[in-house]
Design a protein around this motif. Structure first.
Motif, PDB file in Angstrom:
ATOM      1  N   VAL A 145       6.211   1.898 -55.540  1.00  0.00           N
ATOM      2  CA  VAL A 145       5.812   3.300 -55.306  1.00  0.00           C
ATOM      3  C   VAL A 145       4.360   3.496 -55.744  1.00  0.00           C
ATOM      4  N   ARG A 146       3.812   4.638 -55.315  1.00  0.00           N
ATOM      5  CA  ARG A 146       2.526   5.070 -55.880  1.00  0.00           C
ATOM      6  C   ARG A 146       2.881   6.086 -56.952  1.00  0.00           C
ATOM      7  N   ASN A 147       2.384   5.897 -58.144  1.00  0.00           N
ATOM      8  CA  ASN A 147       2.727   6.834 -59.207  1.00  0.00           C
ATOM      9  C   ASN A 147       1.734   8.007 -59.238  1.00  0.00           C
ATOM     10  N   ASP A 159      -1.576   4.763 -58.654  1.00  0.00           N
ATOM     11  CA  ASP A 159      -1.533   3.314 -58.818  1.00  0.00           C
ATOM     12  C   ASP A 159      -0.235   2.778 -58.227  1.00  0.00           C
ATOM     13  N   VAL A 160      -0.273   1.503 -57.804  1.00  0.00           N
ATOM     14  CA  VAL A 160       0.887   0.884 -57.142  1.00  0.00           C
ATOM     15  C   VAL A 160       1.773   0.269 -58.226  1.00  0.00           C
ATOM     16  N   TYR A 161       3.013   0.759 -58.291  1.00  0.00           N
ATOM     17  CA  TYR A 161       3.897   0.420 -59.407  1.00  0.00           C
ATOM     18  C   TYR A 161       5.219  -0.153 -58.894  1.00  0.00           C
ATOM     19  N   VAL A 162       5.658  -1.281 -59.459  1.00  0.00           N
ATOM     20  CA  VAL A 162       6.954  -1.879 -59.093  1.00  0.00           C
ATOM     21  C   VAL A 162       8.004  -1.375 -60.088  1.00  0.00           C
ATOM     22  N   GLN A 163       9.041  -0.709 -59.574  1.00  0.00           N
ATOM     23  CA  GLN A 163      10.121  -0.220 -60.455  1.00  0.00           C
ATOM     24  C   GLN A 163      11.118  -1.377 -60.654  1.00  0.00           C
ATOM     25  N   ALA A 184      13.490 -13.032 -64.721  1.00  0.00           N
ATOM     26  CA  ALA A 184      13.846 -11.613 -64.600  1.00  0.00           C
ATOM     27  C   ALA A 184      14.419 -11.295 -63.221  1.00  0.00           C
ATOM     28  N   GLY A 185      14.064 -12.116 -62.209  1.00  0.00           N
ATOM     29  CA  GLY A 185      14.574 -11.891 -60.851  1.00  0.00           C
ATOM     30  C   GLY A 185      13.976 -10.675 -60.180  1.00  0.00           C
ATOM     31  N   VAL A 186      12.799 -10.248 -60.618  1.00  0.00           N
ATOM     32  CA  VAL A 186      12.134  -9.092 -60.001  1.00  0.00           C
ATOM     33  C   VAL A 186      10.644  -9.408 -59.797  1.00  0.00           C
ATOM     34  N   ALA A 187      10.051  -8.676 -58.862  1.00  0.00           N
ATOM     35  CA  ALA A 187       8.613  -8.835 -58.627  1.00  0.00           C
ATOM     36  C   ALA A 187       7.848  -8.169 -59.770  1.00  0.00           C
ATOM     37  N   GLN A 188       6.788  -8.839 -60.206  1.00  0.00           N
ATOM     38  CA  GLN A 188       6.005  -8.309 -61.327  1.00  0.00           C
ATOM     39  C   GLN A 188       4.513  -8.427 -61.037  1.00  0.00           C
TER      40      GLN A 188
END
Ligand code: SF4
Ligand code: SF4
Length: 264
Positions: A102-104, A108-112, A137-141
């Protein structure tokens, strides 16, 4: 959640001419965001031992050696602290099928992390090779631009720790004005520099970058693409090719089945 719509865009201005390669930014980023070390292997590539941005290295200090054997005084050793560009048109954001990116409120571009399912579609969609899936973690960072610190009115850890102010943080409009003044001051002193990510060729597709750079050489020298392209730009051509293939199959099918019906 109430979102402050008057909040200006926040970003980074990284001035390569001020970086001394101390890596305080890399360390501060890892400490604040509790990112694991990348091991102690020496890359043999100058003083660079992390080599690239990754799911556990959100700031990477690149060392660029330009040796001139004929005129040693013309040799240069440059350092650049690279980071997620927080693009206006972000490839990672476009590609994410779950809405995890998302864009916060700071633009800024933020991965939840609680929504990301680790599919990795964002990874090849970033024209800068920034985001990666962290296997454990199995998530994009990637860099969050220290979203948690910003919400508490603090500047990101890398900018806070940089001893030379090579990294500065603030409202993007103010940073651009500051960067332009710096370009003019350096040019007056005879140093040729340019901004990357403000209004050059590199912004045609991805738009202006919230994390932009002042560089004293061509973008490629710092592993920055001169013309980053969004993967979605290839979609119309791909759809057209798909339609053409479907049409060709239909014509072949018609040609094959018509005689058999005539025989019946
Ligand atoms: S640099 Fe890559 S990861 Fe960062 S916002 Fe742009 S597309 Fe996404
Ligand atoms: S903290 Fe500042 S001077 Fe040190 S490596 Fe990072 S950008 Fe360069």
């Amino acid at each position: 959640m109430d979102i402050d719509l008057t909040q200006p865009k926040m970003g980074f201005f990284t001035d390569v001419t001020l970086c001394i390669g101390c890596k305080a930014c890399e360390v501060a980023c890892k400490q604040w965001n509790q990112l694991p070390s990348d091991g102690y292997a020496l890359s043999g590539n100058s003083y660079d031992n992390t080599n690239r941005l990754s799911s556990t290295t959100w700031r990477h200090v690149a060392f660029v050696e330009q040796m001139d054997r004929e005129t040693p005084a013309a040799s240069r050793w440059m350092m650049m602290s690279d980071v997620c560009k927080h693009c206006t048109n972000a490839g990672c954001f476009e590609a994410c099928p779950t809405g995890a990116i998302v864009r916060n409120e700071f633009d800024d571009v933020y991965v939840q992390p609680d929504i990301c399912n680790g599919c990795g579609y964002c990874v090849p969609s970033c024209p800068f090779g920034v985001v990666a899936v962290q296997p454990k973690a199995g998530v994009a960072q990637k860099c969050t631009l220290c979203y948690d610190r910003q919400k508490d009115g603090l500047e990101p850890a890398c900018a806070k720790s940089c001893p030379t102010d090579s990294i500065t943080f603030g409202p993007v409009d103010e940073l651009r004005a500051k960067a332009q003044a710096r370009v003019e001051a350096l040019r007056e002193r005879g140093t040729e520099v340019r901004l990357y990510g403000v209004d050059g060729e590199e912004t045609k597709d991805v738009g202006p970058l919230n994390a932009f750079f002042l560089i004293p050489d061509r973008p490629e020298v710092f592993n920055l693409p001169p013309k980053p392209v969004l993967p979605s730009r290839f979609q119309p051509a791909a759809y057209t090719a798909g339609l053409a293939a479907a049409l060709a199959m239909a014509l072949v099918g018609a040609a094959v089945f018509r005689p058999s019906r005539e025989r019946a």
